[in-house]
Every structure is written in structure tokens, then in C-alpha cells.
Design a protein around this motif. Sequence first.
Motif, PDB file in Angstrom:
ATOM      1  N   LEU A  35      90.122  -6.952  53.363  1.00 29.22           N
ATOM      2  CA  LEU A  35      90.507  -8.175  52.792  1.00 29.22           C
ATOM      3  C   LEU A  35      91.451  -8.749  53.677  1.00 29.22           C
ATOM      4  N   PRO A  36      92.283  -8.385  54.250  1.00 29.89           N
ATOM      5  CA  PRO A  36      93.190  -9.114  55.228  1.00 29.89           C
ATOM      6  C   PRO A  36      92.135  -9.756  56.557  1.00 29.89           C
ATOM      7  N   GLY A  37      91.136  -8.818  56.674  1.00 35.26           N
ATOM      8  CA  GLY A  37      90.261  -9.299  57.696  1.00 35.26           C
ATOM      9  C   GLY A  37      89.316 -10.607  57.711  1.00 35.26           C
ATOM     10  N   ILE A  38      89.089 -10.884  56.245  1.00 33.13           N
ATOM     11  CA  ILE A  38      88.333 -12.129  55.815  1.00 33.13           C
ATOM     12  C   ILE A  38      89.097 -13.023  55.034  1.00 33.13           C
ATOM     13  N   ALA A  39      90.662 -12.965  55.088  1.00 27.34           N
ATOM     14  CA  ALA A  39      91.329 -13.981  54.342  1.00 27.34           C
ATOM     15  C   ALA A  39      91.298 -15.342  54.784  1.00 27.34           C
ATOM     16  N   ARG A  40      91.516 -15.399  56.189  1.00 23.63           N
ATOM     17  CA  ARG A  40      91.449 -16.749  56.738  1.00 23.63           C
ATOM     18  C   ARG A  40      89.916 -17.413  56.454  1.00 23.63           C
ATOM     19  N   GLU A  41      89.241 -16.707  56.587  1.00 25.61           N
ATOM     20  CA  GLU A  41      87.718 -17.471  56.686  1.00 25.61           C
ATOM     21  C   GLU A  41      87.611 -17.777  55.132  1.00 25.61           C
ATOM     22  N   ARG A  42      88.153 -17.309  53.998  1.00 24.60           N
ATOM     23  CA  ARG A  42      87.549 -17.585  52.729  1.00 24.60           C
ATOM     24  C   ARG A  42      88.758 -18.577  52.481  1.00 24.60           C
ATOM     25  N   PRO A  45      95.244 -17.611  49.915  1.00 30.14           N
ATOM     26  CA  PRO A  45      96.703 -17.829  50.049  1.00 30.14           C
ATOM     27  C   PRO A  45      97.238 -16.671  50.436  1.00 30.14           C
ATOM     28  N   VAL A  46      96.793 -15.476  50.581  1.00 30.33           N
ATOM     29  CA  VAL A  46      97.488 -14.448  51.208  1.00 30.33           C
ATOM     30  C   VAL A  46      96.640 -13.728  52.185  1.00 30.33           C
ATOM     31  N   ASN A  47      97.377 -13.072  53.246  1.00 31.92           N
ATOM     32  CA  ASN A  47      96.521 -12.399  54.142  1.00 31.92           C
ATOM     33  C   ASN A  47      97.223 -10.938  54.447  1.00 31.92           C
ATOM     34  N   LEU A  48      98.356 -10.649  53.884  1.00 27.02           N
ATOM     35  CA  LEU A  48      99.030  -9.253  54.137  1.00 27.02           C
ATOM     36  C   LEU A  48      98.651  -8.302  53.314  1.00 27.02           C
TER      37      LEU A  48
END
Length: 116
Positions: A35-42, A45-48
Motif C-alpha cells: 500500500l505505501p508503494g502505490i500511495a503516491r500514484e493513487r 492522503p497517507v503513505n506511512l
Amino acid sequence: MRSAPSWPPRQLRRTLSEARQALEQRWLELTRTLLPGIARERGWPVNLDHCFQRILLDHACGSCWYEAIAGRPAYRKASDEQLAAAVDAGEQVLSGTLDLKRLNRESLRHRGKRGR
């Protein structure tokens, strides 16, 4: 006097233990890597990792996870049912069939915070 055999039998306990281990491993893979690995592309609002864990456990518990799970780390103290529900939600978020942004807003509301 012979003592009664313990329940569940040793073999079943081992199988249950292996199933729980697999569930915990998938939980960590989802929340720490996938999930953190795809957070930015999707555009999430969270990535941690701990944010994903909060959101998914709150969703599985229907409240702040710490109101339903005694102790830390939460994934180790959660019941099999709670952890399985959180993993299932994580799988759905990963596949795009469950909206992480909505779950985050829901989680923040449980905590008396405004969802973004």
C-alpha cells in the motif's frame, strides 16, 4: 489419574498457528510495502505504514481500534476475525474495490478529527 487431552489437539494448534502467522505476514506486507508503494500514484492522503494500519484496523473494528483491541502491537493482539477483516479490507483497497480516502475520513471521524 490421566489428565484430559488439551483442546485443540497439538496438530490443530500448529495449523491454527500457521494460519495466524500467514495472516500476520500478509498484514505486514500490505501495510508496510504494497500500500505505501502505490500511495503516491493513487493520490492517497497517507503513505506511512502506521496510517494504513490505523485506517484498516479502525474499519475492521468499526471504531478506533484501541477501543476494541487491548494492547500493542495491535495486529498481534487483534482477534483472528479482526485481523482477517483488516487484511480483507487491505486487499480490497489494493485491488481498487474499496476507497481508501473514504476509509481514512471514517477513521478520522472515529477519532473526532475532520476527514480530509
